[in-house]
Design a protein around this motif. Sequence first.
Motif, PDB file in Angstrom:
ATOM      1  N   ALA A   1       0.663  -1.238   0.163  1.00  0.00           N
ATOM      2  CA  ALA A   1      -0.321  -0.033  -0.124  1.00  0.00           C
ATOM      3  C   ALA A   1       0.931   1.107   0.008  1.00  0.00           C
ATOM      4  O   ALA A   1       0.763   1.940  -1.228  1.00  0.00           O
ATOM      5  CB  ALA A   1      -0.841   0.163   1.158  1.00  0.00           C
TER       6      ALA A   1
ATOM      7  N   ALA B   1       1.263   3.821  -3.048  1.00  0.00           N
ATOM      8  CA  ALA B   1       0.598   5.372  -2.496  1.00  0.00           C
ATOM      9  C   ALA B   1       1.926   6.044  -3.504  1.00  0.00           C
ATOM     10  O   ALA B   1       1.231   7.363  -3.958  1.00  0.00           O
ATOM     11  CB  ALA B   1       0.811   5.746  -1.290  1.00  0.00           C
TER      12      ALA B   1
ATOM     13  N   LEU C   1      -7.183   2.905  -4.118  1.00  0.00           N
ATOM     14  CA  LEU C   1      -6.760   1.903  -3.348  1.00  0.00           C
ATOM     15  C   LEU C   1      -7.644   1.352  -2.190  1.00  0.00           C
ATOM     16  O   LEU C   1      -8.818   2.351  -1.596  1.00  0.00           O
ATOM     17  CB  LEU C   1      -5.285   2.221  -2.394  1.00  0.00           C
ATOM     18  CG  LEU C   1      -4.001   2.542  -3.344  1.00  0.00           C
ATOM     19  CD1 LEU C   1      -3.278   3.015  -2.042  1.00  0.00           C
ATOM     20  CD2 LEU C   1      -3.956   1.407  -4.026  1.00  0.00           C
TER      21      LEU C   1
ATOM     22  N   ALA D   1      -4.425   3.352   6.164  1.00  0.00           N
ATOM     23  CA  ALA D   1      -5.358   5.416   5.120  1.00  0.00           C
ATOM     24  C   ALA D   1      -4.743   6.052   6.023  1.00  0.00           C
ATOM     25  O   ALA D   1      -4.158   7.114   4.917  1.00  0.00           O
ATOM     26  CB  ALA D   1      -6.549   4.583   5.422  1.00  0.00           C
TER      27      ALA D   1
ATOM     28  N   ILE E   1      -1.276   6.708   4.409  1.00  0.00           N
ATOM     29  CA  ILE E   1      -1.330   6.671   2.937  1.00  0.00           C
ATOM     30  C   ILE E   1      -1.574   8.083   2.608  1.00  0.00           C
ATOM     31  O   ILE E   1      -0.827   8.810   2.061  1.00  0.00           O
ATOM     32  CB  ILE E   1      -2.657   6.143   2.240  1.00  0.00           C
ATOM     33  CG1 ILE E   1      -1.947   4.759   1.953  1.00  0.00           C
ATOM     34  CG2 ILE E   1      -2.671   6.497   0.587  1.00  0.00           C
ATOM     35  CD1 ILE E   1      -3.170   3.331   1.502  1.00  0.00           C
TER      36      ILE E   1
ATOM     37  N   VAL F   1      -8.639   6.434  -0.873  1.00  0.00           N
ATOM     38  CA  VAL F   1      -8.680   5.247  -0.185  1.00  0.00           C
ATOM     39  C   VAL F   1     -10.236   4.666   0.248  1.00  0.00           C
ATOM     40  O   VAL F   1     -10.533   5.402   1.210  1.00  0.00           O
ATOM     41  CB  VAL F   1      -7.427   5.331   1.258  1.00  0.00           C
ATOM     42  CG1 VAL F   1      -7.346   4.337   2.027  1.00  0.00           C
ATOM     43  CG2 VAL F   1      -6.490   6.040   0.855  1.00  0.00           C
TER      44      VAL F   1
ATOM     45  N   THR G   1     -11.772   2.573   2.819  1.00  0.00           N
ATOM     46  CA  THR G   1     -11.777   1.427   4.135  1.00  0.00           C
ATOM     47  C   THR G   1     -12.529  -0.136   4.345  1.00  0.00           C
ATOM     48  O   THR G   1     -13.887   0.486   4.526  1.00  0.00           O
ATOM     49  CB  THR G   1     -10.588   1.739   4.804  1.00  0.00           C
ATOM     50  OG1 THR G   1     -11.771   2.224   5.383  1.00  0.00           O
ATOM     51  CG2 THR G   1      -9.377   2.473   4.683  1.00  0.00           C
TER      52      THR G   1
END
Length: 168
Positions: free
Chosen positions: A30, A34, A41, A73, A76, A85, A87
């Motif tokens: 991740a 990024a 993502l 997150a 990122i 993002v 989640t």
Amino acid sequence: AARHSPKVHETVRRARVGIAGLGGLGSNIAAMLARTGVGQLVLADFDIVEPSNLNRQNYFVSHLGQYKTEATASLIHQINPFISVETHNVRITAENAMDLFADCDVVCEAFDNPVCKAELVSTLLSESETIRIVSGSGMAGYGSPRVTVCAGHEANMVLRLLLGIEEP
């Protein structure tokens, strides 16, 4: 855009990549994606950050007790605040995998359980003709450099697929 040539930037900025599991592989993948500017993502994991994760996963002491999705997150957005993002604090199963990752161009399978790995890959391949899967294996334990190297290979393969360098 300063991170890449214009063509690369536009391609990765439009991409949507799922990461299934945010342990040693997924948390590092991740962060790498990024940094390369992947625009969207989708992060899914059910677990929280524990002290035993800190030797190989992309977390800090300040993340202890947080959901891995929330901690990732947060990282990122510090790396690249222009990324979208999404989640999901859930255990990924055959029943919810397509709901989580249906709109993804590529999904990184980053589980440590072989049965779960097989279930996810089988589900996505049987239910989608467009999702491409990148997977790694055998990375659990204390070998932080080994885990990060494998994560780097997975992130690199995602970029190669997105840019059309590798055929699915």
